[in-house]
Enzyme design. Structure first.
Site, PDB file in Angstrom:
ATOM      1  N   ASN A 144       0.804  -1.215   0.000  1.00 51.72           N
ATOM      2  CA  ASN A 144       0.000   0.000   0.000  1.00 51.72           C
ATOM      3  C   ASN A 144       0.843   1.273   0.000  1.00 51.72           C
ATOM      4  O   ASN A 144       0.382   2.311  -0.433  1.00 51.72           O
ATOM      5  CB  ASN A 144      -0.965   0.014   1.197  1.00 51.72           C
TER       6      ASN A 144
ATOM      7  N   CYS B  71      -2.197   4.884   8.139  1.00 51.25           N
ATOM      8  CA  CYS B  71      -2.392   4.267   9.447  1.00 51.25           C
ATOM      9  C   CYS B  71      -1.293   4.652  10.423  1.00 51.25           C
ATOM     10  O   CYS B  71      -1.454   4.528  11.626  1.00 51.25           O
ATOM     11  CB  CYS B  71      -2.432   2.764   9.317  1.00 51.25           C
TER      12      CYS B  71
HETATM   13  C1  PLP Z   1      -6.638  -0.503   3.332  1.00 50.51           C
HETATM   14  C2  PLP Z   1      -5.886  -1.764   3.518  1.00 50.51           C
HETATM   15  C3  PLP Z   1      -6.315  -2.739   4.440  1.00 50.51           C
HETATM   16  C4  PLP Z   1      -7.488  -2.520   5.353  1.00 50.51           C
HETATM   17  O1  PLP Z   1      -8.711  -2.622   4.682  1.00 50.51           O
HETATM   18  P1  PLP Z   1     -10.031  -2.045   5.402  1.00 50.51           P
HETATM   19  O2  PLP Z   1     -11.141  -2.437   4.491  1.00 50.51           O
HETATM   20  O3  PLP Z   1      -9.847  -0.554   5.466  1.00 50.51           O
HETATM   21  O4  PLP Z   1     -10.129  -2.685   6.727  1.00 50.51           O
HETATM   22  C5  PLP Z   1      -5.595  -3.916   4.518  1.00 50.51           C
HETATM   23  N1  PLP Z   1      -4.523  -4.133   3.740  1.00 50.51           N
HETATM   24  C6  PLP Z   1      -4.082  -3.229   2.835  1.00 50.51           C
HETATM   25  C7  PLP Z   1      -2.896  -3.555   1.992  1.00 50.51           C
HETATM   26  C8  PLP Z   1      -4.746  -2.009   2.705  1.00 50.51           C
HETATM   27  O5  PLP Z   1      -4.293  -1.110   1.824  1.00 50.51           O
END
Ligand code: PLP
Length: 387
Positions: free
Chosen positions: A152, A326
């Protein structure tokens, strides 16, 4: 001035067609899918239609392989906990050092409370997984492997199809957090050894609070949320029908537009990167420059504070992220860049721009116009980094 949103790895805009598909399920079609009357049947049919739309997007083969959840975080938790429960004689987890907190925090918790042994596979300077360390960690003591499809923060893509095959050789269950990959990369699960996959609607123009877990047919699964018989006993609780319908529509649109959109998004991202490198000295692109998501660029501005940069960009109506959304409230640098061995002087100035099909060339050009001045101001004013 219209705001410019370049933080699509944090969340995306709900597509107008997605919203339109969802609306009736808040009003006239408000039934509970478990009810034995017409209103219930309508909701149940809509949920199953969404399941088929999602099945098509990820290339799942059999109908019950998709279970709806509240999002990526729940899917990741459900997958890893189920993996441990399915193989009680095995106590080890293999993951990577650069996973999302939804995986890393759970693994640290399991280490502390259950004595699970966690292997966090390192990455190199470009964020690529150390395949030798991965191979060495795979033994018959490993219950579950959880490795993300795409990162991400940097967009770096891991070779999960190959990693899954390696995990199968020792009989471990292979899960991938594909939250950043689904809707952005072509995925054909039926021809892979991937056992479980997490996805989230709000990362590809669906609504927040809904996602899914793919569980390959035949893979043992133990429910995280226990209660009623919804989702074939795999996820209890009344289904989020509007959300699930929105997820299905977002999946359909992503499948339809992926190739065309990726070409446009990729060229905008490249325009941004190239422009910054031309205009600003001492900028570095983080992550694998080739094997990565077309929408993501993580750029390190040396001798600049990424948080300050984000703040000043925000004042100009430009939304981006310093590090991951985060972790951006803490002063430390991102765990991903740390794992990559990025020098502190660069990591502290890392800014992530993540694009979507809603961005256009004029926006990128405005960002390119604004950034050199901001960087110069910050570099001139900040003596902290000197010496
Ligand atoms: C955003 C994200 C999550 C969390 O997903 P949510 O639906 O917001 O709980 C988990 N893993 C990655 C790689 C993300 O980018």
């Amino acid at each position: 001035m219209r705001p410019i949103y370049l933080d699509n790895n944090a969340t995306t805009r709900v597509d107008a067609e997605v919203l339109e598909a969802m609306l009736p399920f808040f009003t006239d079609e408000f039934g509970n899918a478990s009810s034995m009357h017409n209103a219930g049947a309508t909701a149940g049919a809509a949920i199953n239609a969404a399941r088929r739309q999602l099945q098509a997007l990820v290339g799942a083969e059999f109908d019950p392989e998709i279970t709806f959840t509240s999002g990526g975080t729940e899917s990741n938790n459900a997958a890893i906990l189920s993996g441990l429960e399915a193989m009680p004689e095995r106590t080890e987890i293999v993951t990577s050092a650069v996973e999302h907190p939804a995986v890393l925090t759970l693994c640290a918790h399991l280490e502390k409370t259950r004595g699970a042994k966690v292997h966090r596979i390192p990455v190199d300077h470009q964020g690529r997984l150390d395949l030798e360390a991965y191979h060495d960690a795979l033994t018959h003591r490993v219950a579950i492997v959880s490795i993300m499809w795409a990162n991400n923060e940097t967009g770096t893509i891991f070779p999960v199809v190959k990693l899954a095959e390696m995990a199968k050789k020792v009989g471990a269950i292979f899960h991938t957090d594909a939250v950043q990959a689904v809707g952005k990369l072509p995925i054909e699960l039926k021809s892979t050894a991937i056992d479980m996959l997490s996805l989230s609607a709000h990362k590809f123009h669906g609504p927040k609070g809904v996602g899914a877990l793919y569980i390959k047919r035949g893979v043992p699964f133990h429910a995280l949320i226990k209660g009623g018989h919804q989702e074939r006993d795999r996820r209890a609780g009344t289904e989020n029908t509007p959300g699930i319908v929105g997820l299905g529509k977002a999946a359909e649109l992503a499948l339809e537009c992926m190739d065309k959109e990726n070409a446009i998004i990729g060229s905008l991202r490249d325009r941004l990167e190239k422009g910054l490198i031309e205009r600003v000295p001492k900028v570095f692109v983080m992550g694998d420059p080739v094997t990565r998501l077309p929408n993501t660029t993580s750029i390190a501005f040396e001798r600049v504070d990424g948080d300050a940069m984000q703040f000043l960009l925000n004042r100009q109506g430009i939304a981006c992220s310093s590090g991951s959304a985060c972790t951006s409230h803490s002063l430390s640098t991102s765990h991903v860049l740390k794992a990559m061995g990025t020098p502190h002087i660069q990591a502290i100035g890392a800014v992530r721009f993540s694009l979507s099909g809603y961005n256009c060339e004029e926006e990128i050009d405005r960002v390119l116009q604004v950034i050199p001045t901001i960087v110069k101001t910050l570099r001139d004013s900040c003596s902290v980094f000197v010496g």
